[in-house]
Design a protein around this motif. Structure first.
Motif, mmCIF file in Angstrom:
data_model
loop_
_atom_site.group_PDB
_atom_site.id
_atom_site.type_symbol
_atom_site.label_atom_id
_atom_site.label_comp_id
_atom_site.label_asym_id
_atom_site.label_seq_id
_atom_site.Cartn_x
_atom_site.Cartn_y
_atom_site.Cartn_z
ATOM 1 N N SER A 14 0.819 -1.204 0.000
ATOM 2 C CA SER A 14 0.000 0.000 0.000
ATOM 3 C C SER A 14 0.855 1.258 0.000
ATOM 4 N N SER A 17 1.315 8.069 1.823
ATOM 5 C CA SER A 17 1.391 9.431 1.265
ATOM 6 C C SER A 17 2.556 10.218 1.853
ATOM 7 N N THR A 45 -2.941 4.799 1.710
ATOM 8 C CA THR A 45 -3.198 5.382 3.025
ATOM 9 C C THR A 45 -2.963 6.892 2.977
ATOM 10 N N ALA A 46 -3.763 7.619 3.764
ATOM 11 C CA ALA A 46 -3.475 9.030 4.038
ATOM 12 C C ALA A 46 -2.654 8.981 5.317
ATOM 13 N N GLN A 47 -1.387 9.297 5.214
ATOM 14 C CA GLN A 47 -0.456 9.011 6.318
ATOM 15 C C GLN A 47 0.659 10.045 6.343
ATOM 16 N N VAL A 52 -1.793 7.487 10.705
ATOM 17 C CA VAL A 52 -2.607 7.191 9.525
ATOM 18 C C VAL A 52 -3.995 7.800 9.751
ATOM 19 N N THR A 53 -4.450 8.652 8.819
ATOM 20 C CA THR A 53 -5.754 9.304 9.010
ATOM 21 C C THR A 53 -6.830 8.722 8.094
ATOM 22 N N GLY A 54 -6.449 7.919 7.144
ATOM 23 C CA GLY A 54 -7.457 7.328 6.266
ATOM 24 C C GLY A 54 -6.857 6.273 5.373
ATOM 25 N N ARG A 55 -7.735 5.469 4.784
ATOM 26 C CA ARG A 55 -7.257 4.461 3.841
ATOM 27 C C ARG A 55 -8.312 4.188 2.789
ATOM 28 N N PHE A 56 -7.833 3.766 1.648
ATOM 29 C CA PHE A 56 -8.692 3.425 0.528
ATOM 30 C C PHE A 56 -8.184 2.099 -0.005
ATOM 31 N N THR A 57 -9.091 1.150 -0.221
ATOM 32 C CA THR A 57 -8.641 -0.177 -0.661
ATOM 33 C C THR A 57 -8.914 -0.351 -2.156
ATOM 34 N N TRP A 85 -4.206 -5.568 3.821
ATOM 35 C CA TRP A 85 -5.454 -5.132 4.431
ATOM 36 C C TRP A 85 -6.523 -6.198 4.653
#
Ligand code: ATP
Ligand code: MP5
Length: 265
Positions: A14, A17, A45-47, A52-57, A85
């Protein structure tokens, strides 16, 4: 004139960022030892260095599409599996790798250096069932090894041996921090992996770098034991040389001597 064949390492994982860990860290680590890096993204990931503040799979079908497309043209000498994940992603990746015929390094990323959880609840059993059998070597940190073996508080040597007893061909349990204490085990025995300890506060991406380096060194033809010993030294160098002016949390490792280069102008 003959041209030497470029070694290719593939990382399946993954995006970070923040640029220090995950796929971005892997590319830099693989390149630092002369390997071309191909990448299959399972998630984004928003990181940053604080968390880590967010993730998208990425949908499973599109993970398969990336994998098939890379294998059909570029081919690979070794593969790393990082943050995957979900159980569905683990299943499809393991199935594809079972016929790849190259070394597979499994870094079952579940907990970051900053302490954030990076795994869905259903993933532990699936990693045990599907990824252990395809792994040339597993590279969990201590917390991840405790989760995978189900023996909290066990010493690293016991964890590494237990991972092998559970079906991995070899395992190295990393310990992070200045004190170290990592252990390697395979069918032939176990040994403590030596390394210096550094207190730079630059450990973000250290685990990713370590497993990516193992993968790249296997792609170059080293034995599993030699690849693990050398990768451990190089990852420690990355912490020693870490980029302490980048971010306000756990700073990123540096394997490319970026922090030591003179400005180009
Ligand atoms: N303080 C340190 N001093 C020297 N080397 C270190 C230090 N911290 C980490 N390392 C290096 O990084 C490697 C991986 O360390 P660590 O256990 O922190 O990984 P992690 O990020 O927790 O792993 P994972 O990717 O499995 O989640 C170690 O084997 C070592 O080579
Ligand atoms: C997308 C992604 N993958 C892996 C890690 C582990 O990082 P570390 O090497 O610091 O344990 C991370 N923080 N983010």
């Amino acid at each position: 004139m003959t041209v030497a064949r470029t070694r290719v390492a593939l990382t399946i994982g993954s995006s970070d960022s923040g640029g220090g860990a995950g796929i971005q860290g892997d590319i830099k680590a693989m390149a630092s030892v002369g390997c071309y890096a191909a990448t299959v993204l399972v998630g984004v990931t928003a990181q940053n260095t604080t968390g880590v503040t967010g993730r998208f799979t990425v949908p499973v079908d599109f993970v398969v599409a990336q994998l098939d497309t890379v294998l059909a043209d570029i081919g690979v000498d070794a593969v790393k599996v990082g943050m995957t994940w979900s159980a569905a992603h683990v299943e499809v990746v393991a199935q594809k790798l079972s016929t790849a015929g190259v070394p597979v390094v499994v870094d079952p990323v579940m907990v970051t250096a900053a302490g954030a959880s990076l795994a869905g609840d259903d993933i532990v059993g699936e990693v045990r069932r599907r990824l252990f059998p395809v792994a040339t070597v597993m590279t969990p940190n201590r917390a991840e090894a405790e989760l995978l073996t189900g023996i909290p508080g066990a010493p690293p040597r016991e964890l590494a041996e237990r991972l092998v007893a559970l079906g991995a061909r070899a395992a190295v349990v990393t310990c992070g921090g200045a004190d170290g204490g990592e252990w390697f085990a395979d069918g032939a025995g176990a040994f403590a992996v030596p390394r210096p300890g550094h207190r730079t506060g630059a450990e973000h991406g250290a685990g990713c770098a370590h497993s990516a380096l193992v993968t790249a060194l296997l792609a170059h033809g080293l034995s599993t034991r030699d690849a693990v010993v050398r990768a451990t030294e190089l990852a420690a160098d990355g912490v020693r040389d870490g980029l302490v002016t980048v971010g306000r949390g756990v700073h990123p490792v540096d394997l490319l001597a970026l922090g030591h280069r003179s400005p180009p102008v």
